[in-house]
Design an enzyme around this catalytic site. Structure first.
Site, PDB file in Angstrom:
ATOM      1  N   TYR A 228      -1.741  -0.655  10.711  1.00 21.49           N
ATOM      2  CA  TYR A 228      -1.817  -0.918   9.259  1.00 21.49           C
ATOM      3  C   TYR A 228      -0.482  -0.523   8.612  1.00 21.49           C
ATOM      4  O   TYR A 228       0.084  -1.283   7.825  1.00 21.49           O
ATOM      5  CB  TYR A 228      -2.982  -0.137   8.651  1.00 21.49           C
TER       6      TYR A 228
ATOM      7  N   SER B 131       0.862  -1.191   0.000  1.00 22.56           N
ATOM      8  CA  SER B 131       0.000   0.000   0.000  1.00 22.56           C
ATOM      9  C   SER B 131       0.889   1.228   0.000  1.00 22.56           C
ATOM     10  O   SER B 131       2.070   1.155   0.377  1.00 22.56           O
ATOM     11  CB  SER B 131      -0.854   0.014   1.273  1.00 22.56           C
TER      12      SER B 131
HETATM   13  P1  NDP Z   1     -11.381  -6.065   0.090  1.00 23.86           P
HETATM   14  O1  NDP Z   1     -11.866  -5.915   1.493  1.00 23.86           O
HETATM   15  O2  NDP Z   1     -12.357  -5.929  -1.027  1.00 23.86           O
HETATM   16  O3  NDP Z   1     -10.634  -7.465  -0.081  1.00 23.86           O
HETATM   17  C1  NDP Z   1      -9.912  -8.083   0.936  1.00 23.86           C
HETATM   18  C2  NDP Z   1      -9.817  -9.557   0.621  1.00 23.86           C
HETATM   19  O4  NDP Z   1      -9.043 -10.219   1.641  1.00 23.86           O
HETATM   20  C3  NDP Z   1     -11.177 -10.244   0.561  1.00 23.86           C
HETATM   21  O5  NDP Z   1     -11.232 -11.065  -0.565  1.00 23.86           O
HETATM   22  C4  NDP Z   1     -11.196 -11.103   1.825  1.00 23.86           C
HETATM   23  O6  NDP Z   1     -11.941 -12.277   1.581  1.00 23.86           O
HETATM   24  C5  NDP Z   1      -9.715 -11.418   1.974  1.00 23.86           C
HETATM   25  N1  NDP Z   1      -9.390 -11.842   3.327  1.00 23.86           N
HETATM   26  C6  NDP Z   1      -9.528 -11.135   4.461  1.00 23.86           C
HETATM   27  N2  NDP Z   1      -9.200 -11.896   5.525  1.00 23.86           N
HETATM   28  C7  NDP Z   1      -8.852 -13.102   5.025  1.00 23.86           C
HETATM   29  C8  NDP Z   1      -8.433 -14.325   5.626  1.00 23.86           C
HETATM   30  N3  NDP Z   1      -8.305 -14.444   6.953  1.00 23.86           N
HETATM   31  N4  NDP Z   1      -8.156 -15.379   4.840  1.00 23.86           N
HETATM   32  C9  NDP Z   1      -8.306 -15.281   3.486  1.00 23.86           C
HETATM   33  N5  NDP Z   1      -8.689 -14.145   2.861  1.00 23.86           N
HETATM   34  C10 NDP Z   1      -8.960 -13.084   3.634  1.00 23.86           C
HETATM   35  O7  NDP Z   1     -10.219  -4.998  -0.041  1.00 23.86           O
HETATM   36  P2  NDP Z   1      -9.136  -4.669  -1.188  1.00 23.86           P
HETATM   37  O8  NDP Z   1      -9.407  -5.397  -2.433  1.00 23.86           O
HETATM   38  O9  NDP Z   1      -8.999  -3.218  -1.215  1.00 23.86           O
HETATM   39  O10 NDP Z   1      -7.828  -5.235  -0.484  1.00 23.86           O
HETATM   40  C11 NDP Z   1      -6.869  -6.041  -1.124  1.00 23.86           C
HETATM   41  C12 NDP Z   1      -5.463  -5.613  -0.688  1.00 23.86           C
HETATM   42  O11 NDP Z   1      -5.197  -4.313  -1.193  1.00 23.86           O
HETATM   43  C13 NDP Z   1      -5.257  -5.533   0.821  1.00 23.86           C
HETATM   44  O12 NDP Z   1      -4.018  -6.120   1.160  1.00 23.86           O
HETATM   45  C14 NDP Z   1      -5.214  -4.036   1.092  1.00 23.86           C
HETATM   46  O13 NDP Z   1      -4.457  -3.726   2.230  1.00 23.86           O
HETATM   47  C15 NDP Z   1      -4.579  -3.536  -0.189  1.00 23.86           C
HETATM   48  N6  NDP Z   1      -4.805  -2.113  -0.483  1.00 23.86           N
HETATM   49  C16 NDP Z   1      -6.064  -1.629  -0.722  1.00 23.86           C
HETATM   50  C17 NDP Z   1      -6.254  -0.280  -0.956  1.00 23.86           C
HETATM   51  C18 NDP Z   1      -7.590   0.322  -1.166  1.00 23.86           C
HETATM   52  O14 NDP Z   1      -7.714   1.559  -1.192  1.00 23.86           O
HETATM   53  N7  NDP Z   1      -8.654  -0.456  -1.333  1.00 23.86           N
HETATM   54  C19 NDP Z   1      -5.105   0.648  -0.998  1.00 23.86           C
HETATM   55  C20 NDP Z   1      -3.850   0.040  -0.756  1.00 23.86           C
HETATM   56  C21 NDP Z   1      -3.702  -1.299  -0.519  1.00 23.86           C
HETATM   57  P3  NDP Z   1     -12.888 -13.032   2.625  1.00 23.86           P
HETATM   58  O15 NDP Z   1     -13.507 -12.008   3.517  1.00 23.86           O
HETATM   59  O16 NDP Z   1     -13.863 -13.741   1.740  1.00 23.86           O
HETATM   60  O17 NDP Z   1     -11.978 -13.991   3.336  1.00 23.86           O
END
Ligand code: NDP
Length: 255
Positions: free
Chosen positions: A162, A149
């Protein structure tokens, strides 16, 4: 769409929504068989069906990567089904914001469990297969892309833990890059700025945090998950001799 990943296998964690879902779609369009890993099985099944309908190959793998045994089983299930693993996208993540003072320590534990320990467990399980793909595969190269990020580059008040997890991901990524790059496993970080996903929604119970997040999203023309998927696709489709160690993608509208 060019099919330059045809014959390869990609595992994407956090593929049930946001950046992970878009990335899995994009890699499948490039010809990779996609293993979709997350906890929400229905979402994974829908995405797998969508990818297959579009002519791709996908496998839904329900796993909570904070449990090391489940992370290992997810990698094993992928290799059992497709026979190999060429690309790992460590994308699953949680962002729970707020001041350190009086913080809910469980929020910290959850973030560290997913953003750090989950990423480590998945990487550790995948690495032998990636090394084998780099040695024996048709492309003679394999990839790990860690979704970090802008919070892995810059610290802000209220982002403490974070920030800790994402700065940690950046340090680990560069260390691992140096360890395996000469064996042709490329390891890089992708650092997004604001992207329209469900990420902020886990703060809904904290009105002040939720308000700050809402106000950022209202005032900023943020990225789409597909913008980040394009970045991942760029990183993993470079020629064998070129490794992208870091890719920082920001909304033009975010200072
Ligand atoms: P979302 O919340 O849409 O996606 C997060 C994903 O992580 C979901 O698919 C969730 O699936 C999965 N997840 C969470 N906990 C678990 C677990 N214990 N085991 C397996 N899977 C897990 O957010 P984003 O798409 O935005 O996030 C994706 C990445 O991008 C993250 O690492 C975030 O930090 C990073 N990011 C996002 C930004 C933004 O502005 N959106 C900016 C910078 C970085 P499920 O709940 O089904 O398990």
């Amino acid at each position: 769409m060019a099919s330059n990943l045809t014959g390869t296998v990609a595992l994407v964690t956090g593929a049930s929504s946001g950046i992970g879902a878009a990335t899995a779609r994009r890699l499948a369009e490039h010809g990779a068989a996609a293993a979709l890993v997350a906890r929400r099985r229905d979402r994974l099944a829908d995405l797998a069906a969508e990818i297959e309908k579009a002519g791709g190959t996908a496998l839904a793998v329900e796993a909570d990567i904070t449990d090391r045994a489940q992370a290992e089983a997810a990698v094993q299930q992928t290799v059992d089904r497709f026979g190999r693993l060429d690309t790992l996208v460590n994308n699953a993540g949680l962002m729970l914001l707020g001041p350190v003072l009086d913080a809910d320590a469980e929020d910290w534990d959850r973030m560290i469990a997913v953003n750090v320990q989950g990423l480590l467990s998945t990487t550790r399980a995948a690495l032998p297969h990636l090394l084998q793909a780099a040695e024996e595969g048709p492309r003679r190269v394999a990839d790990i892309v860690n979704i970090s990020s802008i919070a892995g580059r810059v610290a802000w008040s209220g982002y403490g833990v974070y920030n800790l997890t994402k700065f940690g991901v950046n340090g680990f990524t560069e260390s691992l890059r140096q360890e395996v790059t000469r064996r042709h496993v490329r390891v890089g970080v992708l650092e997004p700025g604001g992207v329209a996903t469900e990420l902020g929604s886990h703060n809904d119970h904290k009105p002040e945090v939720r308000e700050a997040i809402n106000s950022f999203y209202e005032q900023t023309e943020v990225l789409a998950p597909e913008d980040i998927a394009d970045g991942v696709a760029y990183m993993v489709t470079r020629p064998r001799h070129a490794s992208v160690g870091e890719l920082w993608i920001m909304p033009t509208d975010q200072a």
